[in-house]
Design an enzyme around this catalytic site. Structure first.
Site, mmCIF file in Angstrom:
data_model
loop_
_atom_site.group_PDB
_atom_site.id
_atom_site.type_symbol
_atom_site.label_atom_id
_atom_site.label_comp_id
_atom_site.label_asym_id
_atom_site.label_seq_id
_atom_site.Cartn_x
_atom_site.Cartn_y
_atom_site.Cartn_z
ATOM 1 N N CYS A 140 0.864 -1.195 0.000
ATOM 2 C CA CYS A 140 0.000 0.000 0.000
ATOM 3 C C CYS A 140 0.900 1.245 0.000
ATOM 4 O O CYS A 140 1.781 1.375 0.850
ATOM 5 C CB CYS A 140 -0.908 -0.024 1.228
ATOM 6 S SG CYS A 140 -1.952 1.431 1.312
ATOM 7 N N ASN A 205 0.253 -3.684 -6.846
ATOM 8 C CA ASN A 205 -0.622 -2.772 -6.119
ATOM 9 C C ASN A 205 -0.595 -1.428 -6.869
ATOM 10 O O ASN A 205 -0.087 -1.351 -7.985
ATOM 11 C CB ASN A 205 -0.145 -2.636 -4.662
ATOM 12 C CG ASN A 205 -1.286 -2.219 -3.730
ATOM 13 O OD1 ASN A 205 -2.083 -1.347 -4.055
ATOM 14 N ND2 ASN A 205 -1.358 -2.834 -2.566
ATOM 15 N N CYS A 384 10.827 6.617 -45.186
ATOM 16 C CA CYS A 384 10.263 6.036 -43.955
ATOM 17 C C CYS A 384 11.351 5.368 -43.122
ATOM 18 O O CYS A 384 12.160 4.602 -43.639
ATOM 19 C CB CYS A 384 9.185 5.012 -44.313
ATOM 20 S SG CYS A 384 8.490 4.210 -42.859
HETATM 21 C C1 FMN Z 1 -10.150 2.302 -3.242
HETATM 22 C C2 FMN Z 1 -9.110 1.233 -3.280
HETATM 23 C C3 FMN Z 1 -8.755 0.554 -2.117
HETATM 24 C C4 FMN Z 1 -7.788 -0.444 -2.150
HETATM 25 N N1 FMN Z 1 -7.485 -1.115 -1.000
HETATM 26 C C5 FMN Z 1 -6.570 -2.114 -1.021
HETATM 27 C C6 FMN Z 1 -6.310 -2.882 0.142
HETATM 28 O O1 FMN Z 1 -6.914 -2.704 1.199
HETATM 29 N N2 FMN Z 1 -5.373 -3.870 0.047
HETATM 30 C C7 FMN Z 1 -4.694 -4.137 -1.108
HETATM 31 O O2 FMN Z 1 -3.871 -5.056 -1.135
HETATM 32 N N3 FMN Z 1 -4.933 -3.419 -2.230
HETATM 33 C C8 FMN Z 1 -5.858 -2.431 -2.206
HETATM 34 N N4 FMN Z 1 -6.133 -1.736 -3.359
HETATM 35 C C9 FMN Z 1 -5.379 -2.042 -4.592
HETATM 36 C C10 FMN Z 1 -6.120 -3.023 -5.488
HETATM 37 O O3 FMN Z 1 -6.354 -4.259 -4.856
HETATM 38 C C11 FMN Z 1 -5.335 -3.284 -6.802
HETATM 39 O O4 FMN Z 1 -4.080 -3.827 -6.463
HETATM 40 C C12 FMN Z 1 -5.120 -2.026 -7.615
HETATM 41 O O5 FMN Z 1 -6.255 -1.194 -7.574
HETATM 42 C C13 FMN Z 1 -4.760 -2.328 -9.076
HETATM 43 O O6 FMN Z 1 -5.773 -3.068 -9.708
HETATM 44 P P1 FMN Z 1 -6.890 -2.379 -10.686
HETATM 45 O O7 FMN Z 1 -6.137 -1.626 -11.722
HETATM 46 O O8 FMN Z 1 -7.717 -3.527 -11.190
HETATM 47 O O9 FMN Z 1 -7.681 -1.461 -9.813
HETATM 48 C C14 FMN Z 1 -7.130 -0.756 -3.363
HETATM 49 C C15 FMN Z 1 -7.487 -0.070 -4.521
HETATM 50 C C16 FMN Z 1 -8.470 0.898 -4.500
HETATM 51 C C17 FMN Z 1 -8.863 1.596 -5.758
#
Ligand code: FMN
Length: 405
Positions: A140, A205, A384
């Site tokens: 995170c 992440n 080109c």
């Molecule tokens: C609002 C929000 C909250 C998130 N909370 C967590 C979390 O608590 N733990 C975690 O491992 N990833 C968290 N993520 C990350 C997502 O699990 C994921 O890794 C990231 O959004 C990329 O994937 P995506 O492009 O499909 O969204 C969060 C993402 C968003 C948007």
């Protein structure tokens, strides 16, 4: 006859009916959400990350990046679960295991600090709830690093190895280590996770970012409102959605190439069957989705799984496993590419609509190799350079490339 179980895959000793998992995020914030997704056909879900104490969140906490009005990426400054650990362990996780279809895979997500005890304890606690696997969140990018958690740990190979080993000590369940893209080189971090005993790696992440500025009020986004609406503040957050897919593909492919035996759960901008296949072809065996579900709902599982099967049918892939890593051998070094023989663009006349976008691009951003003739673009192969800009701006699939020798 093609059936849905062609999407089945073995991952870390667990049988998935399909590779699509909800990633740890708002769509997995409680039992109600997870059970709804389970009933709609998702292969699994990773619960919203828990730590020892529930966290708090700013409001608002989501910002969007739009391109011509269409959302392409999202930034969040949300932290972990706001629900006490005991609600998850005593109530929600057992309830999900009891009520979800038997083949639905439930993954716990845990986070602790840079000492081993907390990880061992949380892993132990989670393994008593009936979950199938545990993902450790060392990734995170906001809120947690200040507390020496999240990406603070995920940016340091020795800490990653230590906390992975600590989590393994607390459980016999498979451990997935969720990595951060906020590093220069992910390979040493992935190797450290492997050394610590990781059964799989989840990548990626969110990307640390500042999603934009409201220029009318000179306020960074997303706006966290204070006690009155005039108090408007923001901070750096995590960027996700389709716009981060190139970064996710890069990191997953780099891990897959460096650690061919490592199982990878691909994450980052997966929104449809095509992007799902892209991740599989660079080495992912399961896929985790957040933003696309937040934007379009759990129902996207149907077109994604149907699209996967249709593609496999069209291309003759018998199983998901047979697609894993298919694109990897074609990723080589830049030096190897620079030695390849020259090519030039050629316009496919039937597809060209005469829009002139390639002409403009080639004059100002290229080698002035394209001009219009009889309302169709034509390339002068002597001028080109084969840079590919015309194919980038062409929206009509009217450019192909030919060898010059
Ligand atoms: C609002 C929000 C909250 C998130 N909370 C967590 C979390 O608590 N733990 C975690 O491992 N990833 C968290 N993520 C990350 C997502 O699990 C994921 O890794 C990231 O959004 C990329 O994937 P995506 O492009 O499909 O969204 C969060 C993402 C968003 C948007």
């Amino acid at each position: 006859m093609l059936t849905q179980n062609r999407l089945a895959i073995e991952f870390a000793g667990i049988s998935f009916k399909n590779p699509l998992i909800l990633s740890s995020a708002p769509p997995t914030m409680d039992a109600r959400h997870i059970l709804r997704a389970a009933r709609l056909g998702w292969g699994g879900a990773t619960m919203k990350t828990v730590t020892h104490e529930p966290t708090v969140d700013p409001r608002t906490r989501l910002g969007v990046l739009r391109m011509n009005g269409k959302a392409i990426g999202m930034n969040n400054i949300e932290l972990l679960t706001r629900t006490p650990l005991s609600t998850w362990t005593k109530d929600w996780l057992p309830k999900i295991k009891k009520e979800a279809p038997e083949d639905f895979v439930l993954i716990a997500s845990i986070m602790s600090g840079p000492s081993p005890e907390g990880w061992t304890e949380l892993a132990e606690t989670m393994s008593r709830t009936g979950v199938d696997a545990i993902e450790i969140n060392v990734s995170c990018p906001h809120g947690s690093p200040e507390e020496h958690m999240g990406a603070f740990i995920g940016q340091d190979p020795s800490l990653v190895e230590m906390v992975t080993r600590a989590a393994k000590k607390g459980t016999d369940l498979p451990i997935l280590v969720k990595l951060t893209p906020n590093v220069t080189d992910i390979v040493p971090i992935a190797k450290a996770a492997a050394k610590g005993g990781a059964d799989a790696i989840s990548a990626i992440n969110t990307l640390e970012s500042l999603v934009g500025i409201d220029i009318e009020t000179a306020t960074p986004l997303p706006i966290a409102y204070g006690g009155n609406r005039s108090e408007q503040l923001s901070t750096y957050g995590g960027f996700c959605g389709p716009a981060i897919r190139p970064v996710g593909l890069r990191f997953v492919s780099q891990i897959a190439k460096a650690l061919p035996e490592m199982l990878i759960s691909g994450i980052g901008g997966i929104e449809d069957w095509k992007s799902a296949i892209e991740y599989i072809m660079v080495g992912a065996r399961t896929l985790q989705v957040c933003t696309a579900v937040m934007w379009h709902g759990f129902g996207i599982i149907k077109p994604i799984t149907e699209g996967l099967i249709q593609f496999m049918d069209r291309k003759g892939y018998e199983s998901l496993e047979s697609m894993v890593g298919k694109a990897l051998p074609k990723i080589t070094s830049w030096a190897a590419l620079a030695k390849l023989p020259p090519i030039a663009a050629r316009i496919i006349r039937e597809n060209c609509t005469g829009c002139k976008k390639c002409v403009t691009a080639c004059v100002d951003g290229g080698f002035t190799a394209i001009q219009m003739r009889e309302k169709v673009a034509i390339v002068n192969p002597d001028k080109c350079d084969g840079c590919g800009l015309c194919a980038v701006v062409c929206e009509d699939n009217a450019v192909e490339f030919i060898h010059l020798d």
